[in-house]
Design a protein around this motif. Structure first.
Motif, PDB file in Angstrom:
ATOM      1  N   GLY A  40       0.885  -1.125   0.026  1.00  0.00           N
ATOM      2  CA  GLY A  40      -0.109   0.088   0.066  1.00  0.00           C
ATOM      3  C   GLY A  40       0.910   1.200  -0.054  1.00  0.00           C
TER       4      GLY A  40
ATOM      5  N   TYR B 217      -3.584   3.939   1.938  1.00  0.00           N
ATOM      6  CA  TYR B 217      -4.403   2.662   1.875  1.00  0.00           C
ATOM      7  C   TYR B 217      -3.330   1.393   1.885  1.00  0.00           C
ATOM      8  CZ  TYR B 217      -2.368   2.844  -2.732  1.00  0.00           C
ATOM      9  OH  TYR B 217      -1.586   3.434  -3.875  1.00  0.00           O
TER      10      TYR B 217
ATOM     11  N   TYR C 264      -3.667  -3.334   1.681  1.00  0.00           N
ATOM     12  CA  TYR C 264      -3.893  -4.324   1.580  1.00  0.00           C
ATOM     13  C   TYR C 264      -3.439  -5.713   2.260  1.00  0.00           C
ATOM     14  CZ  TYR C 264      -6.252  -8.253  -1.242  1.00  0.00           C
ATOM     15  OH  TYR C 264      -7.143  -9.352  -1.294  1.00  0.00           O
TER      16      TYR C 264
ATOM     17  N   LYS D 280      -8.472  -7.080   3.435  1.00  0.00           N
ATOM     18  CA  LYS D 280      -8.497  -6.873   2.010  1.00  0.00           C
ATOM     19  C   LYS D 280      -8.174  -5.278   2.215  1.00  0.00           C
ATOM     20  CE  LYS D 280     -11.467 -10.216  -0.089  1.00  0.00           C
ATOM     21  NZ  LYS D 280     -12.620 -10.480  -0.907  1.00  0.00           N
ATOM     22  N   ARG D 281      -8.894  -4.397   1.394  1.00  0.00           N
ATOM     23  CA  ARG D 281      -8.374  -3.045   1.058  1.00  0.00           C
ATOM     24  C   ARG D 281      -8.856  -2.310   2.360  1.00  0.00           C
ATOM     25  NH1 ARG D 281     -11.337   0.642  -2.187  1.00  0.00           N
ATOM     26  NH2 ARG D 281     -11.703  -1.509  -3.428  1.00  0.00           N
TER      27      ARG D 281
ATOM     28  N   GLU E 295     -12.551  -3.090   3.425  1.00  0.00           N
ATOM     29  CA  GLU E 295     -13.368  -3.860   2.496  1.00  0.00           C
ATOM     30  C   GLU E 295     -13.959  -5.077   2.877  1.00  0.00           C
ATOM     31  OE1 GLU E 295     -12.541  -5.564  -1.929  1.00  0.00           O
ATOM     32  OE2 GLU E 295     -10.836  -4.735  -0.793  1.00  0.00           O
TER      33      GLU E 295
ATOM     34  N   HIS F 252      -3.188  -6.822  -5.795  1.00  0.00           N
ATOM     35  CA  HIS F 252      -4.512  -7.873  -5.659  1.00  0.00           C
ATOM     36  C   HIS F 252      -5.575  -7.608  -6.683  1.00  0.00           C
ATOM     37  CE1 HIS F 252      -2.469 -10.305  -2.398  1.00  0.00           C
ATOM     38  NE2 HIS F 252      -2.087  -9.095  -2.071  1.00  0.00           N
TER      39      HIS F 252
ATOM     40  N   GLN G 239      -7.958  -4.325  -7.084  1.00  0.00           N
ATOM     41  CA  GLN G 239      -7.128  -3.423  -6.566  1.00  0.00           C
ATOM     42  C   GLN G 239      -6.123  -2.495  -7.422  1.00  0.00           C
ATOM     43  OE1 GLN G 239      -8.004  -3.240  -3.112  1.00  0.00           O
ATOM     44  NE2 GLN G 239      -9.226  -5.184  -3.486  1.00  0.00           N
TER      45      GLN G 239
ATOM     46  N   ASP H 131      -2.665   0.418  -7.294  1.00  0.00           N
ATOM     47  CA  ASP H 131      -1.627   1.133  -6.790  1.00  0.00           C
ATOM     48  C   ASP H 131      -1.317   2.663  -7.401  1.00  0.00           C
ATOM     49  OD1 ASP H 131       0.091   1.610  -4.655  1.00  0.00           O
ATOM     50  OD2 ASP H 131       1.354  -0.021  -5.142  1.00  0.00           O
TER      51      ASP H 131
ATOM     52  N   TYR I 116     -10.657   5.850  -3.864  1.00  0.00           N
ATOM     53  CA  TYR I 116     -10.306   4.425  -3.596  1.00  0.00           C
ATOM     54  C   TYR I 116     -10.082   3.951  -2.320  1.00  0.00           C
ATOM     55  CZ  TYR I 116      -6.789   0.322  -4.084  1.00  0.00           C
ATOM     56  OH  TYR I 116      -6.664  -0.994  -3.945  1.00  0.00           O
ATOM     57  N   GLN I 117      -9.415   4.786  -1.471  1.00  0.00           N
ATOM     58  CA  GLN I 117      -9.101   4.516   0.157  1.00  0.00           C
ATOM     59  C   GLN I 117     -10.081   4.882   0.707  1.00  0.00           C
ATOM     60  OE1 GLN I 117      -5.669   6.866   0.182  1.00  0.00           O
ATOM     61  NE2 GLN I 117      -6.655   8.760   1.177  1.00  0.00           N
TER      62      GLN I 117
END
Length: 356
Positions: free
Chosen positions: A79, A106, A108, A113-114, A157, A235, A238, A240, A282-283
């Motif tokens: 992350g 963030y 993972y 998960k996230r 998540e 993953h 997901q 980055d 996303y985060q």
């Protein structure tokens, strides 16, 4: 959702705060009126150069880009932490500098998960450096943790882990692991290696000249400035957000040397304004979707090959987004019998540089 204490992400985020300060300190000594012999022989002169020529550079450099999170040396990034606020205090009597950092990010990890988080901390360092030929070795030894790190978990998540985050034994065991990792990472110190031609390099722990950090790619073109040289794990479903990286003038281009193992991924380059908004969604757990602005460049990356890509961009700051989702780009996580919803991770080795 109320803020909660959390375990393992805290460890990574805390070490990320150290990383950010370390990278910023590498710029402290660039352009100083230094002569290696007298400087190396005089601790007082080294402190004078730092406090007068370098301390003011810490926060501007720290606020430029994010930093990868990893649970141990040479492991893939899980992350990223992005500083949003920074200030510093210089103490001439103790020859220390205290850096105050606040930001979001963030990560993972299974089974959560996230996760999205925020972090604030104040850390006091005892900096030092040595000039070794064309290299400047910058060391930071932890003097004390002034405040924090205060970690707040936001989005999770996996809804089961979200509910159980503070319920024993899940929370208790995780906090124990987190505290052990925090203590271990924050007492190791760091080394930043700076070379005017090849850029900066960072590792946890103390390296002495001529030792160098481990990286997936060897830097061959010393006329390009290296922003990052690392391995990240992305993953299924997901992303980055690498960078942002700066293209300073119209004669420069962004270079990526990159390879992937596992799933194919998309590489998308977006400007900082678009990337900040996309990363925030996303985060914080918004539905996965395409970027909220134009994609400047990019394309799919297939496994098993090493590519060097050149992107001619206008001057500015840009994120390089590695996407392993079906919500953006041209490829999607592959479906297998073991993972009918698509579940293959991608391990991406990359080196980001800027040059003509």
């Amino acid at each position: 959702m109320p803020a909660r204490s959390s375990p393992r992400p805290r460890a990574s985020a805390a070490s990320a705060a150290l990383t950010l300060a370390a990278v910023a300190l590498s710029f402290t000594f660039v352009g100083c009126p230094c002569v290696s012999g007298p400087v190396n022989a005089s601790p007082g002169l080294r402190w004078f150069l730092f406090s007068n020529f370098g301390a003011s550079k810490i926060c501007p450099e720290m606020l430029k880009s994010g930093v990868s999170l990893r649970l141990q040396d040479r492991s893939s990034s899980i992350g990223r932490f992005f500083p949003m606020q920074c200030s510093y205090d210089v103490n001439d009597s103790t020859q220390t500098v205290t850096v105050h950092i606040a930001g979001t990010g963030y990560g993972y990890m299974q089974p959560a998960k996230r996760v999205g988080f925020s972090l604030t901390t104040s850390v006091e360092y005892r900096p030092d450096f040595q000039i070794a030929g064309d290299d400047v070795y910058v060391w930071g030894r932890l003097n004390r943790i002034v405040q924090g790190p205060s970690f707040q978990l936001g989005y999770v998540e996996n809804p089961v882990i979200d509910v159980m985050a503070n319920v024993a034994p899940f929370g208790g065991i995780a906090n124990l692991i987190g505290n052990q990792l925090v203590a271990g990472e924050m007492t190791r110190g760091f080394t930043v290696l700076y070379n005017e031609e090849t850029g900066k390099d960072f590792t946890l722990g103390i390296l002495m000249p001529p030792q160098r950090p481990h990286h997936p790619f060897e830097v061959e073109d010393d006329e390009r400035y290296t922003f990052a040289n690392e391995v990240v794990e992305v993953h299924a479903h997901q992303r980055d957000y690498l960078g942002p990286f700066e293209v300073a003038d119209a004669d420069q281009a962004l270079y990526l040397k990159v390879s992937v193992q596992g799933a194919p991924v998309d590489i998308m380059i977006v400007d900082k304004l678009t990337g900040d908004a996309w990363r925030e969604a996303y985060q914080t757990g918004k539905p996965l979707g395409p970027p909220p602005g134009p994609v400047q460049a990019g394309g799919p990356l297939q496994p098993g090959i090493v590519e060097t890509r050149r992107y001619k961009l206008r001057p500015g700051l840009y994120y390089v987004v590695i996407d392993n989702t079906a919500a953006a780009g041209l490829v999607a996580p592959p479906v297998t019998l073991l993972s009918p919803l698509g579940g293959s991770a991608a391990q991406v080795s990359y080196m980001a540089q800027v040059g003509e």
